[in-house]
Write a protein that holds these residues in place. Structure first.
Motif, short mmCIF file in Angstrom:
data_model
loop_
_atom_site.label_atom_id
_atom_site.label_comp_id
_atom_site.label_asym_id
_atom_site.label_seq_id
_atom_site.Cartn_x
_atom_site.Cartn_y
_atom_site.Cartn_z
N ASP A 143 0.87 -1.17 0.00
CA ASP A 143 0.00 0.00 0.00
C ASP A 143 0.91 1.22 0.00
O ASP A 143 2.14 1.09 -0.08
N ASP A 144 0.32 2.40 0.09
CA ASP A 144 1.15 3.60 0.16
C ASP A 144 1.08 4.22 1.55
O ASP A 144 0.09 4.07 2.28
N HIS A 145 2.14 4.92 1.91
CA HIS A 145 2.26 5.60 3.20
C HIS A 145 2.51 7.08 2.91
O HIS A 145 3.38 7.43 2.12
N CYS A 146 1.72 7.96 3.54
CA CYS A 146 1.76 9.39 3.19
C CYS A 146 2.04 10.30 4.39
O CYS A 146 1.74 11.50 4.33
N ASP A 147 2.58 9.77 5.45
CA ASP A 147 2.79 10.55 6.67
C ASP A 147 4.11 11.33 6.56
O ASP A 147 5.19 10.79 6.79
N TYR A 148 4.01 12.62 6.23
CA TYR A 148 5.20 13.45 6.07
C TYR A 148 5.90 13.72 7.40
O TYR A 148 7.08 14.11 7.44
N ARG A 149 5.20 13.50 8.54
CA ARG A 149 5.77 13.83 9.85
C ARG A 149 7.01 13.00 10.15
O ARG A 149 7.94 13.49 10.81
N VAL A 150 7.06 11.76 9.66
CA VAL A 150 8.24 10.93 9.94
C VAL A 150 9.46 11.48 9.22
O VAL A 150 10.60 11.31 9.69
N PHE A 151 9.25 12.15 8.09
CA PHE A 151 10.38 12.74 7.37
C PHE A 151 10.84 14.03 8.05
O PHE A 151 12.04 14.34 8.06
N GLU A 152 9.91 14.76 8.61
CA GLU A 152 10.31 15.93 9.39
C GLU A 152 11.15 15.52 10.60
O GLU A 152 12.17 16.17 10.92
N ASP A 153 10.72 14.44 11.25
CA ASP A 153 11.50 13.94 12.40
C ASP A 153 12.87 13.46 11.94
O ASP A 153 13.89 13.72 12.62
N TRP A 154 12.92 12.76 10.82
CA TRP A 154 14.21 12.27 10.33
C TRP A 154 15.13 13.45 10.00
O TRP A 154 16.34 13.40 10.30
N ALA A 155 14.58 14.49 9.39
CA ALA A 155 15.39 15.67 9.05
C ALA A 155 15.96 16.31 10.31
O ALA A 155 17.14 16.69 10.37
N ASP A 156 15.13 16.45 11.35
CA ASP A 156 15.61 17.03 12.61
C ASP A 156 16.70 16.17 13.23
O ASP A 156 17.71 16.69 13.73
N GLU A 157 16.51 14.86 13.19
CA GLU A 157 17.47 13.95 13.81
C GLU A 157 18.79 13.89 13.04
O GLU A 157 19.83 13.56 13.61
N ASN A 158 18.76 14.20 11.76
CA ASN A 158 19.95 14.08 10.93
C ASN A 158 20.51 15.41 10.46
O ASN A 158 21.37 15.46 9.57
N GLY A 159 20.02 16.50 11.01
CA GLY A 159 20.60 17.82 10.75
C GLY A 159 20.27 18.42 9.40
O GLY A 159 21.07 19.19 8.85
N TYR A 160 19.10 18.11 8.84
CA TYR A 160 18.69 18.69 7.57
C TYR A 160 17.64 19.76 7.80
O TYR A 160 16.78 19.63 8.68
N ALA A 161 17.70 20.81 7.01
CA ALA A 161 16.64 21.83 7.00
C ALA A 161 15.61 21.39 5.98
O ALA A 161 15.82 21.51 4.76
N ILE A 162 14.49 20.86 6.44
CA ILE A 162 13.52 20.25 5.55
C ILE A 162 12.81 21.31 4.70
O ILE A 162 12.49 22.40 5.16
N ASP A 163 12.62 20.98 3.44
CA ASP A 163 11.85 21.82 2.53
C ASP A 163 10.91 20.89 1.77
O ASP A 163 11.27 20.29 0.77
N SER A 164 9.68 20.75 2.31
CA SER A 164 8.76 19.78 1.75
C SER A 164 8.09 20.27 0.48
O SER A 164 7.51 19.48 -0.26
N TYR A 165 8.16 21.57 0.19
CA TYR A 165 7.49 22.09 -1.00
C TYR A 165 8.39 21.99 -2.22
O TYR A 165 8.84 22.97 -2.79
N ASN A 166 8.69 20.77 -2.60
CA ASN A 166 9.43 20.54 -3.83
C ASN A 166 9.00 19.19 -4.40
O ASN A 166 8.69 18.26 -3.66
N PRO A 167 8.94 19.07 -5.71
CA PRO A 167 8.40 17.86 -6.33
C PRO A 167 9.15 16.59 -5.99
O PRO A 167 8.60 15.50 -6.10
N ALA A 168 10.42 16.70 -5.61
CA ALA A 168 11.19 15.51 -5.29
C ALA A 168 10.91 15.00 -3.88
O ALA A 168 11.44 13.98 -3.47
#
Length: 1011
Positions: free
Chosen positions: A726-751
Motif C-alpha cells: 500500500d502507500d504511506h503518506c505521513d510526512y511527519r516521519v520525514f520531518e522527524d528524520w530531518a531534525d534527527e539528521n541535521g537537515y533543514a527540511i523543505d517539503s514544497y518541492n516535487p522531489a
C-alpha cells in the motif's frame, strides 16, 4: 448369476477408476487416462470433429491422452490379439481428468466385454481423483437450466466460498475473503483480466460460453497473479454437424417491481424511487457452426446485440438531478479450429465486447420527483477487440507442447455534451499552476453541501443547476479521459511430459499491459460547503491526473504430479513471478524479481474406484501492483485545496460568490500529498526493500460418492495475507528524520513525495530530496514508526454436493461457514467504496489504522446456495436458485481527535458528543472495525419454467425466469459515516441509511430456436 458376474466385470473394467497415471490441470483442455495391459493401444476419438489420438499403453500398464479439447469422446481399447472394448460418451471438461480403466478386461471371465458400450450421464461431474484443486465446472447446458443472470460473475457466485462484492465496484465477486480486485479471468487460455485496477475484465457474448470453470482455491503453479479466485471460460466450437440458431432474451420494465424508497433513520426521504422506470433489456443473439472442411477445419460464429434503457429520479435532500440511460452492446465472437493432423492443432479466437452508453441528465428540485431542464448527456464507451492464436502439438505419446499469443484492447472513454452542445472532455494534461483544468468546454463546477443542517434537510442545500456529471452522488464524480484505454499483449508456452510415474508440466508466460488514464473534476474545480470550527466556509479543491503507464509481468513454473501408488498422488509445483511497473515517462518505479510461489498437494483415492477422495494442498500466491498506481503515484498529478469565506452563492452554478481567504494558516492553499502537478522522480516513489504481496493458503477435504450419480464433500480452508503493499503518506516521519539528521527540511518541492509504496509492517527505505538542494538523500524509517502490518485471514468450512438425484433431477449446492478478519480488505476499500486499487487510504497514516482490526467487508458468516432443475417430461422443466446469506459488518467512521491527518471522517472513531469549537473535534472514541452491527441477513429465490414443444422436435424452446420471486429488498449496505468531515455527528441523520438494496423482482423471457 451369470448376468450379475458380467455386470461386475463391466464395472471393474469400464467404471470410473483411478489409474497410476495422473492429470495435471490445464486452463484450456482436459485429459483421459487409465490402465490397460502393457503394449495395448488406446484410441481416443471425438466423433463430432474426427479428432483422434492413439496412445500406446506403457510398460507400467498406464496410458494418458492429454491436452484434449473439451467435448464428448469415444475411448477404444485395441488389444494385441485383435479384440476391442469401447466406451462411448466420455465427457472431457476443462482442467479435469476423466478416468477410463481397461485393466480388468484381461482378467479371467471378462472377455465378454469386447462389444460392450457404456454411456455416461450428461449432467454429472464425476469425482476427479487426479486433482488437488477446489473447482466448480458448469457447462452451457447446466447454466441454461438454472435461473441465473447471464453474466460471468453471477455464474461464479454459484460456487462455494464466493460472495458478491460491494456495488461501488460493479458486478464482481469476492473469492475466499480476498477483495474483488484480486481475481484472474481467462478465455481459451488468454488472460482477460483488466490489470489497470483489477475491477473488470473483457467479456464474451454469454451465449458463446461452452464451459465456465471457477477455481476457488488450491490452483496449481500454472496459475498466478491472483489471491482470490480464477474464472476460466471455454467457448463453444464447431463440429462436423452444421448447427445454427438464435434467441431473444427480454426483461420488461413493466414486470419489474418498484425499488423501495430510501429513508434515513429519522424518517427523512433520501431517495424517492416512485417514478423510476427500471431498465428494459433486450438481447438478441444468432449463431452458426459447422465444418468448413470435414474432420479438419471447423468454425463457430456468434453475433449479439443488447440494448438497455431506463430512468431514475433523484428527488431528495441530497441531489439535484435525474437521468435517462441507454446502453448498447453490439458484440461478436469467432472460433476457428484446425486439426492440421492428428498431432497438430491450431485454434483462433476473436471477440469484441464494445459497449456504448448515453446518460441524459435533467435538473430536479430538492425533495420531489420532478424532471426540469435538460442539462446534458454523459457518454461512456468501453470494451474493444481481442485476438488469440493457440497451437497444440502432440509431439510424442508422452510429450505435448502448446503455445499461445494474444492481444486485446479495452476502451474506457468518457466525455459529455452539455445542453448548449459544448463538449466536456479532459485531455489528460496536468496544469502545475493550480488552474481550473484543461477541459474542452468550461462546464460547471462540482458543488456539494456538506453542512449538517443541509444534509439533514433543515436548511436548503447549496447545489448547482448546471453541473450534471455528479448525478446523485454526494462525492464528486470526476470526468475521465475521452481516449482512456488499456492494451494487452500476452505470450505463453506450456509443455507436458509423462515420465513413468511422474507427469511433469512446465512453462513460461509474459504479459505486457499498457494503460492511458486520467481524470479531473467537471469544470476543473470542486466546491464543498462545510461548517468548520463553528463557521460556514467553502472548500476549494482542484484535482488532475493523466498518464500512459505500463505493467510488465512474466512467470516460470514447473510442476510434478507423482503417482506414488496406484491410489495416491503427490503434487509439487514451483512458480517464479516477476513484475515491473512503469510511470507516464516510461521509467521503472517498481521492479520485483523472482517472487517464489511453492505449491504442494495430494489426492488419495481411498477405495481405488473414485468413490472416495481425500485431498489437501498448500500454496503461496503473489499479486502485482495494479497499473493505476502509476497514474497518480508516479506521474504528474495535481491535488490542492483551501478553505475560504464567501459572500453568497451563484444561483446558476452553485459556486461561491467572492471567495476570500480566512486568514487562518490551517485554511491556506495546500498541495495534498505534495502533488504539485509536476513530474515525479521514479527513484523516490517506492521503498527500496519493497517485496511482492503474497498470500498463503491451506486446504484439507474429502469428497464421497453418495449414489451412482451424486456426490458430496467437505473442505476446510485457511488463507493468510503474509505481506501486503500500500502507500504511506505521513510526512511527519520525514520531518522527524530531518531534525534527527541535521537537515533543514523543505517539503514544497516535487522531489519530496509524501506518499511512498511500501510493505506495511516493514521498514521504509526511500530516497528523498529532503532539503531541495537537488540531491536525493537516503531516508530510513523503522517499521514501528509507520503503523501496523497488513493483516487479513480467511477461515472457512465448506459443505458441497452435486449430481443427478434422478435421471430428471439435477441438484447442486453448498453451505459455507467463514470468518474474514484483519485490518485491510486488500486492493480496494469497500467500507467507503474506494477503488484506488493498491493505494487506498489504509496505512496512509498510523491514526487511520487505530481500531482497524476486526471483521472485513466481505465477511459473511453463513452462506447457503442451492440450485438445480427438474424435468417433468421431455417438454416441461422447472429450475430454481436459492441463496441465504448473513449480513456484512458495519463500521462507524468519524474524526479522530483534532484530525491529525486532515482526512476528516476517515477514522475508526465515532462519538456523538458536542463539537469543540476550538479543535473541531468531538472526542476520540474508537469503534473497532466491524463492531457497529451487521446488515440484515438476506435470502432470495429465483425460479424458471421452460417448455420445449414436441411438435418442434426439440428445436424450439420457451423459457421464463423470475428473479427474486418474493421481492425481498433488504439492505445490502448502509452509510457508515457517523460523523461528517468536521466531526459533527450524523447519528439519526444519514448514518446507517441503506445505500443498496437487493434488486427488486424481475421477469425475463426467452425464445430460442436451433436447427
Amino acid at each position: 448369476m451369470n448376468r450379475a458376474l458380467r455386470r461386475s466385470a463391466l464395472t471393474a473394467a469400464l467404471g470410473l477408476c483411478f489409474a497410476t497415471n495422473v492429470h495435471a490441470q490445464s486452463n484450456t483442455a482436459g485429459a483421459v487416462f487409465g490402465q490397460a495391459s502393457a503394449g495395448d493401444t488406446v484410441v481416443v476419438e471425438n466423433p463430432a470433429t474426427g479428432f483422434k489420438r492413439e496412445i500406446r499403453v506403457g510398460n507400467d500398464g498406464s496410458y494418458r491422452a492429454s491436452a484434449l479439447p473439451t467435448g464428448s469422446y469415444r475411448v477404444t481399447l485395441q488389444r494385441a490379439d485383435g479384440s476391442t472394448a469401447t466406451r462411448e460418451n466420455v465427457t472431457v471438461n476443462v482442467g479435469t481428468g476423466t478416468s477410463v480403466n481397461f485393466a480388468a478386461a484381461a482378467a479371467p471371465g471378462a472377455t465378454t466385454l469386447d462389444a460392450v458400450q457404456v454411456t455416461a450421464a450428461a449432467m454429472v461431474n464425476p469425482i476427479d481423483v487426479s486433482s488437488v484443486e477446489s473447482t466448480t465446472i458448469l457447462t452451457a447446458e447446466q447454466i441454461a437450466k438454472i435461473p441465473v443472470p447471464r453474466d460471468v460473475t453471477s455464474v461464479a457466485l454459484l460456487a462455494p466460498g464466493t460472495v458478491k462484492g460491494d456495488a461501488a465496484f460493479g458486478n464482481l465477486a469476492s473469492f475466499g475473503g480476498a477483495s474483488v480486485a484480486e481475481n484472474a479471468y481467462f478465455v481459451n487460455g488468454f488472460n482477460i483480466t483488466n490489470s489497470f485496477k483489477g475491477l473488470n475484465f473483457a467479456t464474451i457474448p454469454f451465449e458463446a460460453i461452452g464451459e465456465q470453470q471457477i477455481k476457488t482455491g488450491g490452483y496449481g503453479a500454472e496459475f498466478g497473479r491472483a489471491l482470490g479466485g480464477v474464472v476460466n471460460l471455454i467457448t463453444k466450437r464447431g463440429t462436423n454437424e452444421f448447427h445454427a440458431g438464435g434467441n431473444i432474451f427480454y426483461t420488461a420494465s413493466s414486470l419489474r417491481a418498484t425499488e423501495r424508497d430510501i429513508y434515513s433513520p429519522d424518517g427523512q426521504l433520501i431517495s424517492d424511487n416512485s417514478r423510476d422506470r427500471d431498465p428494459t433489456e433486450t438481447i438478441v443473439s444468432a449463431w452458426a457452426s459447422g465444418a468448413l472442411v470435414k474432420d479438419t477445419l471447423f468454425g463457430y460464429a456468434l453475433v449479439q446485440y443488447g440494448r438497455e434503457s431506463g430512468e431514475r429520479s433523484f428527488g431528495n435532500n441530497l441531489s439535484v438531478a435525474n437521468d435517462s440511460t441507454t446502453s448498447k452492446n453490439p458484440n461478436w465472437l469467432v472460433k476457428l479450429d484446425w486439426n492440421i493432423n492428428d498431432a497438430n492443432l491450431l485454434e483462433f479466437t476473436a471477440f469484441s465486447d464494445k459497449e456504448e452508453s448515453e446518460r441524459d441528465v435533467y435538473a430536479n428540485p430538492q425533495g420531489v420527483s420532478e424532471r426540469e431542464d435538460f442539462l446534458g448527456t454523459v457518454h461512456d464507451e468501453t470494451g474493444g477487440d481481442n485476438y488469440v492464436l493457440k497451437y497444440t502439438g502432440y509431439l510424442t505419446d508422452t510429450f505435448t507442447l502448446s503455445a499461445l499469443y494474444g492481444m486485446g484492447e479495452y476502451k474506457r472513454n468518457n466525455y459529455a455534451v452539455n445542453a448548449d452542445g459544448q463538449r466536456l472532455a479532459y485531455d489528460g494534461r496536468v496544469s502545475p499552476d493550480n488552474a481550473t483544468g484543461i477541459i474542452g468546454a468550461a462546464g460547471c463546477p462540482v458543488v456539494t453541501d456538506g453542512r449538517p443542517d443541509a444534509v439533514a434537510g433543515l436548511i436548503p442545500a447549496y447545489t448547482s443547476s448546471c453541473a450534471f456529471l455528479t448525478g446523485s452522488s454526494d462525492t464528486a464524480r470526476n470526468l475521465g479521459l475521452a481516449d482512456a484505454r488499456d492494451k494487452r499483449e500476452q505470450f505463453r508456452i506450456d509443455a507436458e511430459w509423462q515420465l513413468g510415474a511422474h507427469l511433469l508440466r512446465f512453462g513460461y508466460d509474459t504479459d505486457t499491459f499498457k494503460s492511458r488514464d486520467g481524470e479531473a473534476s467537471e469544470g476543473g474545480v470542486a466546491w464543498r460547503y462545510v461548517t468548520r470550527r463553528g463557521e460556514d466556509m467553502v472548500r476549494r479543491r482542484v484535482f488532475q491526473t493523466g498518464a500512459d503507464v505500463e505493467v510488465d509481468s512474466e512467470a516460470f513454473y514447473i510442476e510434478d504430479n507423482w503417482s506414488i501408488t496406484d491410489n495416491f498422488i503427490a503434487y509439487v509445483g514451483l512458480r517464479w513471478d516477476s513484475f515491473e511497473n512503469k510511470n507516464g515517462a516510461g521509467e521503472t518505479y517498481v521492479k520485483q524479481d523472482d517472487q517464489f510461489g511453492p505449491r504442494l498437494g495430494f489426492s488419495w483415492d481411498v477405495n481405488g474406484d473414485s468413490s472416495l477422495k481425500i485431498f489437501g494442498n498448500a500454496g503461496r500466491y503473489a499479486l502485482p501492483i495494479a497499473a493505476n498506481v502509476a497514474v497518480r503515484g508516479s506521474s504528474p498529478s495535481l491535488y490542492s485545496q483551501e478553505y475560504l469565506y464567501y459572500d453568497g452563492v451563484d444561483p446558476v452554478t452553485g459556486a461561491p460568490v467572492n471567495p476570500t481567504a480566512t486568514g487562518d494558516a490551517r485554511d491556506e492553499l495546500s498541495y495534498l500529498n505534495n502533488e504539485f502537478g509536476t513530474a515525479k522522480d521514479p527513484r523516490t516513489i517506492a521503498s527500496k526493500n519493497l517485496d511482492p504481496q503474497y498470500q498463503d493458503e491451506y486446504i484439507l477435504g474429502f469428497q464421497k460418492q453418495l449414489t451412482d450419480n451424486f456426490s458430496g464433500g467437505v473442505r476446510g480452508i485457511y488463507r493468510e495475507l503474509k505481506r501486503g503493499i500500500d502507500d504511506h503518506c505521513d510526512y511527519r516521519v520525514f520531518e522527524d528524520w530531518a531534525d534527527e539528521n541535521g537537515y533543514a527540511i523543505d517539503s514544497y518541492n516535487p522531489a519530496f513525495t509524501y506518499c511512498h509504496i511500501y510493505n506495511p509492517g516493514s521498514d521504509l527505505d526511500v530516497q528523498i530530496d529532503i532539503d531541495a538542494d537537488g540531491t536525493l538523500e537516503n531516508v530510513f524509517i523503522p517499521a514501528d514508526r509507520l503503523g501496523p502490518k497488513a493483516r487479513r485471514t480467511y477461515t472457512a468450512v465448506e459443505l458441497f454436493a452435486e449430481g443427478q438425484l434422478t435421471d430428471r433431477f439435477f441438484l447442486q449446492g453448498s453451505y459455507t461457514w467463514s470468518k474474514n478478519k484483519g485490518n485491510a480488505e486488500g486492493g480496494v476499500k469497500s467500507d467507503i467504496g474506494q477503488d484506488d486499487t493498491g493505494v487506498t487510504q489504509d496505512f496512509d497514516y498510523p491514526e487511520l489504522m487505530v481500531g482497524a482490526d476486526g471483521y472485513l467487508p466481505n465477511d459473511r458468516r453463513h452462506t447457503l446456495k442451492l440450485f438445480g432443475n427438474y424435468e417433468f417430461s421431455d417438454q416441461w422443466s422447472v429450475g430454481a436458485n436459492f441463496l441465504y446469506q448473513s449480513g456484512r459488518p458495519i463500521n462507524c467512521f468519524g474524526v479522530y481527535g483534532d484530525d491529525p491527518t486532515g482526512y476528516g471522517a476517515s477514522y475508526f472513531s465515532c462519538d456523538a458528543g458536542p463539537v469543540d469549537p476550538d479543535t473541531g473535534s468531538n472526542g476520540t472514541t474508537i469503534v473497532r472495525r466491524g463492531s457497529a452491527g451487521r446488515t440484515p441477513d438476506i435470502w432470495n429465490l429465483d425460479l424458471n419454467v421452460a417448455y420445449r414443444p414436441s411438435f418442434a422436435e426439440g428445436r424450439l424452446a420457451l423459457k421464463m425466469d423470475v428473479f427474486n420471486v418474493f421481492n425481498r429488498q433488504k439492505a445490502l449496505a448502509v452509510d457508515e459515516f457517523g460523523e461528517d468531515s468536521t466531526g459533527n455527528p450524523l447519528f439519526g441523520i444519514t448514518y446507517l441509511t441503506p445505500t443498496v438494496y437487493q434488486a427488486p423482482r424481475a421477469v425475463r423471457f426467452m425464445v430460442q430456436y436451433d436447427w
